[in-house]
Write a protein that holds these residues in place. Structure first.
Motif, short mmCIF file in Angstrom:
data_model
loop_
_atom_site.label_atom_id
_atom_site.label_comp_id
_atom_site.label_asym_id
_atom_site.label_seq_id
_atom_site.Cartn_x
_atom_site.Cartn_y
_atom_site.Cartn_z
N HIS A 81 2.81 5.84 -9.83
CA HIS A 81 2.03 4.62 -9.64
C HIS A 81 1.98 4.14 -8.20
CE1 HIS A 81 2.73 4.37 -14.08
NE2 HIS A 81 1.44 4.19 -13.99
N ASN A 82 2.44 4.95 -7.27
CA ASN A 82 2.36 4.53 -5.88
C ASN A 82 0.89 4.47 -5.45
OD1 ASN A 82 2.48 4.42 -2.98
ND2 ASN A 82 4.62 5.03 -3.17
N PRO A 83 0.47 3.35 -4.89
CA PRO A 83 -0.95 3.22 -4.51
C PRO A 83 -1.36 4.19 -3.40
CG PRO A 83 0.33 1.36 -3.71
CD PRO A 83 1.24 2.15 -4.61
N VAL A 84 -0.37 4.83 -2.80
CA VAL A 84 -0.67 5.72 -1.69
C VAL A 84 -1.57 6.88 -2.14
CG1 VAL A 84 1.18 7.45 -1.78
CG2 VAL A 84 0.51 6.46 0.41
N TRP A 85 -1.50 7.25 -3.41
CA TRP A 85 -2.31 8.39 -3.87
C TRP A 85 -3.79 8.10 -3.75
CZ3 TRP A 85 0.72 12.01 -3.25
CH2 TRP A 85 2.07 11.88 -3.55
N GLU A 86 -4.15 6.89 -4.14
CA GLU A 86 -5.55 6.52 -4.04
C GLU A 86 -6.00 6.60 -2.58
OE1 GLU A 86 -8.20 2.63 -4.38
OE2 GLU A 86 -6.44 2.60 -5.69
N THR A 87 -5.14 6.10 -1.70
CA THR A 87 -5.49 6.08 -0.28
C THR A 87 -5.66 7.48 0.28
OG1 THR A 87 -4.14 4.10 -0.13
CG2 THR A 87 -4.83 5.10 1.94
N VAL A 88 -4.72 8.38 0.00
CA VAL A 88 -4.81 9.71 0.62
C VAL A 88 -5.91 10.56 0.01
CG1 VAL A 88 -2.44 9.85 1.40
CG2 VAL A 88 -3.01 10.69 -0.86
N LEU A 95 2.34 17.82 -2.20
CA LEU A 95 1.89 16.75 -1.31
C LEU A 95 0.56 17.08 -0.66
CD1 LEU A 95 5.17 15.47 0.35
CD2 LEU A 95 3.98 14.63 -1.65
N LYS A 96 0.39 18.34 -0.24
CA LYS A 96 -0.87 18.69 0.41
C LYS A 96 -2.02 18.71 -0.60
CE LYS A 96 1.11 19.50 4.45
NZ LYS A 96 0.95 18.64 5.61
N ILE A 117 7.70 5.23 -10.39
CA ILE A 117 7.45 4.80 -9.02
C ILE A 117 6.53 5.79 -8.31
CG2 ILE A 117 8.55 4.62 -6.75
CD1 ILE A 117 10.92 3.27 -8.14
N HIS A 156 1.40 -3.53 -8.25
CA HIS A 156 0.36 -2.94 -7.41
C HIS A 156 -0.89 -3.78 -7.44
CE1 HIS A 156 2.92 0.40 -6.99
NE2 HIS A 156 2.91 0.68 -8.25
N GLY A 214 0.81 -1.22 0.00
CA GLY A 214 0.00 0.00 0.00
C GLY A 214 0.84 1.27 0.00
N ARG A 260 -2.20 16.36 -2.56
CA ARG A 260 -2.23 14.91 -2.80
C ARG A 260 -1.81 14.55 -4.22
NH1 ARG A 260 -7.59 14.36 0.91
NH2 ARG A 260 -7.04 16.24 2.02
N GLU A 272 -8.80 9.39 -0.73
CA GLU A 272 -10.08 8.84 -0.30
C GLU A 272 -10.68 9.68 0.83
OE1 GLU A 272 -11.23 4.52 1.24
OE2 GLU A 272 -9.99 4.62 -0.54
N TRP A 284 5.00 13.81 -6.44
CA TRP A 284 6.04 14.82 -6.54
C TRP A 284 7.39 14.14 -6.55
CZ3 TRP A 284 9.91 15.84 -2.90
CH2 TRP A 284 10.67 16.98 -3.13
#
Lengths: 460, 502
Positions: free
Chosen positions: B445-452, B410-411, B442, A460, A332, B413, B454, B416
Motif C-alpha cells: 500500500h505504499n503510495p510510491v508505486w503509483e508515483t513510479v 523494483l525495476k 506496508i 494514504h 508520498g 516497479r 506514472e 518487494w
C-alpha cells in the motif's frame, strides 16, 4: 482534510516561530544592495540579526530605528527619517526595506504616511534608493507572513504599473521563504535550460549563498536587482511557489495584469512533472535529456528509498507551506504523519496537509505530540525535544544553527526530491534500533499491545 | 578424517529424503550439481561454513586467507546477539604474496591466534581455511591444536575451503566441525528433562527472541539455539539436551542426525514461520520431551498456550484481511520457508501466484502442492527475464524473495519484501507472522508505486504534447494526473537465483 486545532494555553514553551519582521527582512535580503531596517527598539534587530548570523554564517546587513523611551512616547517618525538618511549616506543601498515591529505597531502610527512624507521631503537625498514598507508586527504571523508581505511591498512600491511589452522568454519566479539557496539555484538552472530567462524575487541564492567577496560591502550583495523588480511587468508569466506567495503574485497581477501559476510545492514527482511541463509549454522546447535523466534517477530513489519510509511515523513542526511540502513528501513515500505542528493558523494550505490534525503551537506541544514518532522534522530548536524523546531530528527550515550547509541542500524538483529521500532514509538507517530480547518478547509487550491490537495502518 | 572422506560422509546423509531417493552410485557423487562456469550463482563452501558459524556470538572468527574471503564479506548478516559482539568483529590473516610464496601462512596464522587470544580473550577461536591456504597446504588442524595447547583456549579448525563445493556443503562442513571439536566437550551441571536444542535457527533480526519466551513459559530450557545468539559453552554442552528441533532442514541435517546417533537426542524438522507451524513446533517439542521422561502435564500446558497464542495471532491477522485478501504473492525463495510462508499467507486470504521450490524437499513440494491446488504455480527457478516479465505484466501484487532478486522486482516497479537473511524485521513465531503480514501491507500500500509507475508527461524526445491551459491565474493542484503506463525495460540478465537461505 486536516483539522486545524489551537493549543489552548497561556504559556508558549520552546517557540517554534521566528517573528514576522524577521521573515520580512529575510525577503529584503534577497535583493541586491538592500538594507533591511527594523522600525523598533534595538533589541528587535539584534535578536533577528544574531539568529540570521547563526543560521547563515554570514554578515547580515540589518539596521534599526533604535526607538528609545522618548521616541516611544512621542512617536518614532523622526527616528525613522534619521535612520533612512543615515543608511542612505553610509551604505548607499539600492533599497531600504522597512519592517515594523510590535513596539511601533502597538504605539500605532501612520507609517505609510510617515514614509511618504520622508520620501517626498527628501527626494534629492534619497535619489537612487527605493524605500519600501511593510507592516509586520511581531504579535502576529511568523516568517511566512513577513516574507510574503515584504515581497508584496516591493512589488507594490517598486514595480512599474500597467501592461507592458512582454518578453515571451522572461518568467518571473516568486519563491517561498522555505526554498533554500540550492533550491533557487536549481530552479534557475532548470528554467534557463529551456532558454527562458528567470527573474527571481527574492533571490537569496545570490545574497546568502556564502561566497567571499573581494571587498567589504555593507549591504547585501547579489540577489534580485531593483531594476528587475521595476521591470517585472515585462515578464510573460509568473510562477509562485508556496501558498503564501499567492498574495505577492496577486499584487503583481493587479499591477501588471500578468497571469500566475501557483505551485503549492515543488517537491515530489508530480509537482516536478507539472513544473517542467509548464516550462516546456512556455518555451516550446522539449524537455532536455538531462532533466529526463534526473526524473529517472528520482524514480530509482523512490524505489530504493521507500523501504525506509513504509510504516514510519513522522512528526513535523514547520511553517504552513513548509509543513505541507514536507508532510506531502513523507506521506508520498509511505510514511504517516504522527504529529503536525505549525506556527500560525491562517493559511488555507493547512487543511491540505495530509494529517488528521494540524496543531498551531510551539515546540513544547510538538514534544508532547511527537512521542512515539520515528523521526522529528523541524529546525534546530527541536533538538532538545529530540534529545528528550530519544528520537532523531532531521533539520529543515530556519534556524539551523548547529549544522553547516543547510542552505546548500536542494529539496525541489527531481533532484531535490531525490536528495531529500536519501537524507531522510539515511537518518532512519543511522538510527535503526536493534531488536533486543526484551523488545521482541511477546509476553512483555502485551500491555501496550492493547491500544494497538487493531494494528495501525499506514494512512494514504 | 581427510577432507575428501568428510565430504563423502556428509553427502551420504541417511536423514536426507532426497539423498535416499538416489541410486547408490549417484548418492556417492553428492548432492551438489556440478557448476556451469559462466552460469553459476551462489556462494562457495567457505561462505556456507561461515554463514552457519558466524552468528555464534562470543567466538572470534578468524579467516585464514588473502583479503577477499573475509574483507569482501564481513559484517553482512543481521543475527541478533543478547551478549557479546565479538562475532561482528572481523579477523583474517590477510595473506600477502610474500606470505604465500615464502610459506609463511601457518606461522602467520599461529601469530594471529595469539594476538586474538591476548587482546580479546574470547572463550574460543574458530579458524576457517580457504582456497589459497588449502591449496598451499597449510595444516590448520595442526596449527589449531598447537595454538590451543599453547594459549589455553579451544581453537577450532573449520575445513571448508571454497573450491570443495557449494554453500550448502559448507553449511554441513561447519556442522561437522562442531560435532568433531565442540559438542560434548563440556558437561553441564544443570541437566533437566526439559532441555532442548534448536538447530538451524539464525536469530535474524533477533526474531528467535519472539519464540524463546514461548518455550520458557512452557517450562522448557534451551541448551543451545544454534547458531543464532549461541555462545561457545552452550554448543559445547548441547549433547545433554533431550530433544532437538531442526529449523533449516537442508543446512544442518547432518548435525541433528549425528547428535541423535551419538547422544540419543531425537529430532524433528519444524518451522517458526507461520502460526500453525509455530504451534506444530511447540507441540512436537513437548511430545518429544514427554517421551523422554518429562511430566506429561507439559502436553496440556502446551495446548493451552497454543490455543491462547493462536487466538491472539488470528485476531491480529484478521484485521489485515480486508486490506490483503485477494492480493497476489509471488514467492521466490527456497527451502523450508516456502511452504510455511505459503500457508501463513493463505491464512490472510492472499493468493499465491507462484512459488519456487528449488531448495524444497520432496516432502516440502508435496505440502505446497496440497496448499496450492495448482501445480503450475510451482517452479524450480525462474530466469530474471521471465521474472521481470511476470512482474511487469502485473501478474502479482508483491514479490517476497531474497536480496538478489530485489532489483528485478523494483525495476519492474513492483512491491518487494525481503524474507531472507538481510532483512530487518523479525518474522518468527506468532508475533513474527503478524509482523510479516504488516510489512506486506506496508509494502503493497505504499503510495510510491503509483508515483513510479506514472509515465512522464512527455514523449521519448521530451516533447510535451499540446499547449494546455497551464499558464492560468490560480493554482495547478487540480491538474489531471496522467494515467499510469508501465514501461517495459530490458536489463542485463543477472542471477534470479535466491541462494543464501540459511
Amino acid at each position: 482534510m486536516a483539522k486545524i486545532q489551537n493549543r489552548n494555553k497561556a504559556v508558549s514553551v520552546n517557540p517554534l516561530k521566528s517573528s514576522q519582521p524577521l521573515g520580512a527582512a529575510f525577503a529584503y535580503l534577497g535583493v541586491s544592495g538592500a538594507m533591511p531596517l527594523f522600525h523598533g527598539s534595538q533589541g528587535c534587530t539584534s535578536f533577528a540579526l544574531v539568529l540570521f548570523v547563526r543560521h547563515f554564517k554570514e554578515t547580515i546587513p540589518l539596521q534599526t530605528t533604535a526607538m528609545d523611551e522618548v521616541a516611544t512616547i512621542l512617536g518614532g517618525a523622526d527616528h525613522l527619517e534619521e535612520a533612512i538618511l543615515n543608511l542612505k549616506n553610509r551604505t548607499k543601498p539600492s533599497l531600504i526595506g522597512i519592517c515594523t515591529t510590535a513596539l511601533v505597531e502597538t504605539r500605532g502610527e501612520d507609517f505609510a504616511g510617515d514614509v511618504a512624507g520622508i520620501t517626498a521631503r527628501r527626494t534629492e537625498e534619497l535619489a537612487g534608493t527605493e524605500v519600501v514598507l511593510c507592516t509586520t508586527p511581531d504579535f502576529e504571523g511568523a516568517i511566512e507572513e513577513g516574507w510574503s508581505k515584504a515581497v508584496a511591498a516591493m512589488i507594490e512600491g517598486v514595480t512599474i504599473p500597467g501592461i507592458r511589452n512582454r518578453d515571451p522568454r522572461k518568467v518571473a519566479i516568486l519563491p517561498g521563504w522555505h526554498l533554500t539557496v540550492a533550491d533557487i539555484e536549481h530552479i534557475r538552472d532548470v528554467v534557463e535550460s529551456f532558454g527562458l530567462t528567470p527573474v527571481i524575487l527574492p533571490d537569496v541564492s545570490g545574497a546568502l549563498d556564502g561566497t567571499v567577496p573581494e571587498k567589504w560591502i555593507p549591504t547585501t550583495y547579489g540577489g534580485t536587482s531593483v531594476e528587475d523588480i521595476r521591470e517585472l511587468g515585462t515578464c510573460s508569466q509568473v510562477i509562485a511557489i508556496g501558498e503564501h506567495m499567492r498574495a505577492p503574485a496577486e499584487a503583481l497581477r493587479q499591477k501588471t495584469g500578468l497571469p500566475f501559476a501557483l505551485f503549492r510545492s515543488l517537491t515530489g514527482m508530480k509537482e516536478a512533472d507539472r513544473f517542467v511541463t509548464l516550462l516546456a509549454q512556455l518555451s516550446g522546447r522539449p524537455v532536455s535529456a538531462g532533466i529526463r535523466r534526473r526524473r529517472a534517477q528520482l524514480q530509482d530513489a523512490l524505489l530504493d528509498g521507500h523501504f525506509h519510509f513504509g510504516g514510519k511515523r513522522i512528526a513535523i513542526a514547520a511553517e504552513p507551506d513548509h509543513l505541507y511540502q514536507l508532510a506531502s513528501f513523507f506521506v508520498g513515500m509511505g510514511a504517516e504523519i504522527h504529529a503536525a505542528v505549525t506556527t500560525t493558523g491562517a493559511s488555507v494550505i493547512l487543511e491540505e496537509v495530509p494529517a488528521d490534525s494540524v496543531y498551531v503551537g510551539d515546540l513544547g506541544d510538538f514534544e508532547e505530540l511527537a512521542a512515539g514518532a520515528h523521526l522529528l522534522v523541524s529546525h534546530s530548536h527541536a533538538r532538545q525535544a529530540a534529545e528528550r524523546l530519544g528520537t532523531p531530528l532531521m533539520r529543515v527550515g530556519f534556524p539551523i544553527f548547529d549544522r553547516l550547509g543547510s542552505q546548500h541542500k536542494c529539496t525541489v524538483l527531481y533532484q531535490g526530491t531525490r536528495d531529500l529521500i536519501f537524507e531522510a532514509a539515511n537518518v532512519f538507517q543511522a538510527n535503526q534500533h536493534e531488536h533486543t530480547p526484551q523488545s521482541l518478547n511477546p509476553f512483555l509487550n502485551r500491555e501496550n499491545d492493547h491500544d494497538s491490537s487493531s494494528p495501525s495502518f499506514t494512512r494514504h | 578424517m581427510s577432507l575428501k572422506a568428510k565430504i563423502e560422509d556428509v553427502f551420504n546423509e541417511p536423514a536426507c529424503d532426497k539423498n535416499q531417493g538416489k541410486e547408490a552410485k549417484a548418492r556417492k557423487k553428492g548432492c551438489s550439481k556440478p557448476l556451469t562456469p559462466g552460469a553459476a550463482a551462489g556462494g562457495c563452501a567457505f561462505d556456507g561454513a561461515k554463514i552457519v558459524l558466524q552468528p555464534v556470538t562470543d567466538v572470534a572468527h578468524l579467516i585464514h586467507a588473502p583479503l577477499a574471503c573475509e574483507g569482501n564479506s564481513w559484517d553482512n548478516r543481521g543475527s541478533g546477539s543478547s551478549g557479546s559482539d565479538m562475532w561482528r568483529r572481523s579477523f583474517t590473516t590477510d595473506l600477502t604474496e610474500l606470505d604465500i610464496v615464502m610459506g609463511q601462512g601457518e606461522r602467520k596464522l599461529f601469530k594471529a591466534i595469539r594476538e586474538i587470544s591476548e587482546r580479546f580473550s574470547p572463550p574460543a577461536i574458530f579458524v576457517y581455511s580457504t582456497c589459497v591456504t588449502a591449496l598451499i597446504g597449510d595444516d590448520i588442524d595442526a596449527v589449531c591444536k598447537r595454538a590451543a595447547e599453547k594459549f589455553g583456549l579451544p581453537v577450532i579448525p573449520v575445513n571448508a575451503p571454497g573450491f570443495v563445493g557449494s554453500k550448502n556443503l559448507g553449511n554441513k562442513l561447519a556442522g561437522e566441525a562442531m560435532l568433531d571439536h565442540v559438542i560434548g566437550t563440556v558437561e553441564p551441571e544443570d541437566v533437566s528433562d526439559y532441555d532442548i536444542n534448536i538447530l538451524g535457527e539464525f536469530n535474524l533480526s533477533g526474531e528467535f527472541w519472539s519464540v524463546k519466551p514461548l518455550l520458557y513459559r512452557l517450562g522448557m530450557r534451551l541448551r543451545v539455539c544454534f547458531p543464532g545468539d549461541a555462545r561457545y559453552h552452550e554448543i559445547a554442552s548441547a549433547h545433554r539436551a533431550k530433544a532437538t528441533m531442526m529449523v533449516c532442514s537442508t543446512a544442518l541435517i547432518n548435525m541433528a542426525r549425528k547428535m541423535e546417533e551419538r547422544w540419543g537426542i531425537p529430532f524433528f524438522e519444524g518451522s517458526f514461520y507461520g502460526v500453525t507451524d509455530t504451534s506444530e513446533a511447540l507441540r512436537s517439542l513437548a511430545g518429544l520431551l514427554v517421551k523422554r521422561g518429562a511430566d506429561p502435564a507439559l502436553l496440556d500446558r502446551t495446548e493451552r498456550l497454543i490455543a491462547e497464542e493462536e487466538a491472539r495471532a488470528w485476531a491480529q491477522l484478521r484485521a489485515f484481511r480486508p486490506r490483503l485478501a485477494g492480493k497476489r504473492v509471488l514467492l521466490n525463495t527456497g527451502g523450508v520457508k516456502s511452504w510455511s510462508v505459503v500457508h501463513a499467507l493463505q491464512e490472510v486470504g492472499m493468493e499465491i501466484v507462484g512459488t519456487s521450490v528449488k531448495k524444497s524437499t520432496v516432502e516440502d513440494k508435496e505440502r505446497i502442492k496440497q496448499i496450492l491446488k495448482d501445480e503450475n504455480h510451482m517452479f524450480e527457478s525462474m530466469a530474471p527475464r521471465e521474472l521481470y516479465a511476470m512482474l511487469s505484466e502485473h501478474k502479482a501484487d508483491i514479490m517476497l524473495s531474497g536480496g538478489r532478486t530485489q532489483f528485478i522486482a523494483l525495476k519492474a516497479r513492483m512491491p518487494w519484501l525481503d524474507i531472507n537473511q538481510e532483512r530487518h524485521h523479525p518474522y518468527a513465531g506468532y508475533s513474527g507472522m503478524v509482523e510479516l503480514v504488516r510489512q506486506i501491507d506496508i509494502a503493497i500500500h505504499n503510495p510510491v508505486w503509483e508515483t513510479v509507475r506514472e509515465a512522464p508527461p512527455w514523449d521519448a524526445e521530451g516533447n510535451v504534447s499540446g499547449k494546455d491551459e497551464l499558464a492560468v491565474s490560480g493554482s495547478l493542484e487540480d491538474e489531471a494526473i496522467t494515467t499510469p503506463v508501465r514501461l517495459f525495460r530490458k536489463f542485463a540478465a543477472a542471477t534470479a537465483d535466491d541462494m543464501g537461505e540459511c
